[in-house]
Scaffold this active site. Structure first.
Site, mmCIF file in Angstrom:
data_model
loop_
_atom_site.group_PDB
_atom_site.id
_atom_site.type_symbol
_atom_site.label_atom_id
_atom_site.label_comp_id
_atom_site.label_asym_id
_atom_site.label_seq_id
_atom_site.Cartn_x
_atom_site.Cartn_y
_atom_site.Cartn_z
ATOM 1 N N TYR A 177 0.853 -1.196 0.000
ATOM 2 C CA TYR A 177 0.000 0.000 0.000
ATOM 3 C C TYR A 177 0.881 1.235 0.000
ATOM 4 O O TYR A 177 2.070 1.169 0.307
ATOM 5 C CB TYR A 177 -0.953 0.010 1.205
ATOM 6 C CG TYR A 177 -0.300 0.291 2.535
ATOM 7 C CD1 TYR A 177 0.173 -0.738 3.334
ATOM 8 C CD2 TYR A 177 -0.157 1.606 2.996
ATOM 9 C CE1 TYR A 177 0.767 -0.476 4.559
ATOM 10 C CE2 TYR A 177 0.443 1.875 4.225
ATOM 11 C CZ TYR A 177 0.904 0.825 5.001
ATOM 12 O OH TYR A 177 1.497 1.087 6.203
ATOM 13 N N CYS A 178 0.261 2.384 -0.344
ATOM 14 C CA CYS A 178 1.026 3.635 -0.350
ATOM 15 C C CYS A 178 0.141 4.781 0.141
ATOM 16 O O CYS A 178 -0.477 4.662 1.184
ATOM 17 C CB CYS A 178 1.648 3.880 -1.717
ATOM 18 S SG CYS A 178 0.493 3.794 -3.105
ATOM 19 N N ARG A 179 0.103 5.879 -0.607
ATOM 20 C CA ARG A 179 -0.545 7.079 -0.062
ATOM 21 C C ARG A 179 -2.047 7.132 -0.260
ATOM 22 O O ARG A 179 -2.737 7.887 0.417
ATOM 23 C CB ARG A 179 0.079 8.328 -0.696
ATOM 24 C CG ARG A 179 1.490 8.564 -0.225
ATOM 25 C CD ARG A 179 2.113 9.716 -0.972
ATOM 26 N NE ARG A 179 3.479 9.966 -0.531
ATOM 27 C CZ ARG A 179 4.392 10.618 -1.256
ATOM 28 N NH1 ARG A 179 4.068 11.059 -2.456
ATOM 29 N NH2 ARG A 179 5.598 10.809 -0.786
ATOM 30 N N CYS A 183 -2.297 7.068 -5.816
ATOM 31 C CA CYS A 183 -0.844 6.928 -5.735
ATOM 32 C C CYS A 183 -0.396 5.675 -6.474
ATOM 33 O O CYS A 183 -1.040 4.632 -6.397
ATOM 34 C CB CYS A 183 -0.450 6.871 -4.263
ATOM 35 S SG CYS A 183 1.293 6.583 -3.981
ATOM 36 N N TYR A 207 -2.772 4.591 3.297
ATOM 37 C CA TYR A 207 -2.727 4.708 4.756
ATOM 38 C C TYR A 207 -3.796 5.647 5.323
ATOM 39 O O TYR A 207 -4.528 5.268 6.253
ATOM 40 C CB TYR A 207 -1.332 5.138 5.239
ATOM 41 C CG TYR A 207 -1.346 5.500 6.701
ATOM 42 C CD1 TYR A 207 -1.509 4.521 7.667
ATOM 43 C CD2 TYR A 207 -1.256 6.830 7.115
ATOM 44 C CE1 TYR A 207 -1.563 4.846 9.018
ATOM 45 C CE2 TYR A 207 -1.314 7.157 8.465
ATOM 46 C CZ TYR A 207 -1.479 6.169 9.409
ATOM 47 O OH TYR A 207 -1.548 6.490 10.730
#
Lengths: 220, 220
Positions: A177-179, A183, A207
DNA sequence: TATATATTCAATAATTATATTGATTATTGA
DNA sequence: TCAATAATCAATATAATTATTGAATATATA
């Protein structure tokens, strides 16, 4: 005060907020700040703005009270003023995806060009974590991981992925996962992992969305 | 396409939406359209804009795909493009109330100057309707009532209130609602009703918020 | 067909937003 | 104290937004 004056004032005050949001760089800054407090320098780097220009945009956001600042040493850390700011960004992004085929197309093209198809919902991830069949990695820059991350996630920033491959399990699905949904870092990680023979998928959300749902996180 | 170009395009597209929202008159128009489809003339009247100016603002909203139009006879009816548009407005208003003491103060002053203190939540209203202890009146202009209203509500537009007093029960609490939390029409009705010896209170929210919650409505 | 009505269009002046540049302020650490 | 660093400020040229005005385009009705 008559009704018209009242309305002019109320909508005028609310428009201060929408005006502060009415710029692509400031939207990007808001999504970045949703990851955690950041210095002007970090924000300028991540958004490819000059320091002076980033500072100016941050002050526009500040005068609309969308961000707060705290000074620690030489650095001034900016953060979102409250949960409502992220909620507006969130519903704004949903609106954008619903009304603007161009955005959807951009994202689809950018992602499919990277072959990373499968995306996992937060509910699915929770199930797999429970069963022990998933391994979560956070591919954002380490600073953002340190400011707050999904509980049980391991930090594997994009630029360290290759080096850290050996530490990742082959018998579990790697969920990156990222932003957030816009993203692309997680997609890029998934692409590399799949090439190297790992089972991998991206988490649909990022997140801040996970945190907004009230799901388990670790914060410093 | 590299990551920076991708980001510039995505945030650029989303900023088209925030730019369309970045004007007090357009915010007011959005809240008005949340009541139901309206002609340009009606919108111009209600927002105290010239026809040409209202038309221009509507086209700004249209080119950002926030509103849709339908032509019926001489009139062109504008409406919100979808539920997401109202949701953004809704979270924007919440943000405004949370961050801007000025807005809160304006509303409080405007309301308390009208003595209408008590406001009823949607849950409380549902309870009282069940028990038969409340009587709901919709004080918006009749056109808006006709486009959609709370189930069981009776239309008593502001300017007809005095004339219709006799049709209202004295043994029930009269609950008045209007366009939303920022709208003062319900407060004004409550003030008049209390002066005339009725038990009255405003509903905390307005029609569009009620509808968004999925509560019972009548639409045409 | 003529006329009234609803809306949009086009041009314009005034205001506001933006990126850039170079100077300035505040803080740290040598 | 002095140099280096982080951030802001101030000035400015360019671009975008807004309200107003009057003309143009549909549509309905007499």
């Amino acid at each position: 005060m008559n009704v018209r004056d009242f309305k002019n004032k109320v909508y005028g005050e609310l428009a201060v907020i929408t005006k502060a949001l009415a710029n692509p760089h400031r939207l990007e800054i808001i999504e970045l700040l949703a990851q955690g407090p950041s210095s002007v320098e970090y924000i300028a780097d991540e958004t490819a703005l000059s320091i002076a220009n980033a500072s100016q945009h941050l002050q526009t956001l500040k005068s609309a009270r969308l961000v707060a600042t705290e000074k620690r040493g030489k650095y001034r850390y900016y953060s979102l003023a409250n949960r409502h700011v992220f909620e507006v960004w969130n519903s704004m992004r949903e609106l954008g995806l619903s009304r603007n085929a161009e955005v959807e197309r951009l994202i689809r093209d950018f992602r499919t060009s990277r072959k990373a198809m499968e995306s996992v919902t937060s509910g699915e991830l929770l199930n797999r974590l429970e069963k022990g069949s998933a391994f979560v990695i956070d591919v954002r820059p380490r600073k953002e991981y340190e400011a707050g991350h999904i509980a049980s996630a391991v930090s594997v920033p994009q630029d360290e992925l290759i080096r850290k491959l050996k530490s990742l399990p082959k018998d579990k699905q790697i969920v990156a996962y990222c932003r957030g949904p816009l993203c692309a870092m997680a997609d890029e990680a998934v692409e590399i992992l799949q090439e190297k023979g790992y089972r991998a998928a991206r988490l649909e959300i990022g997140y801040p969305e996970w945190e907004l749902k009230g799901l388990a996180v670790n914060v410093t």
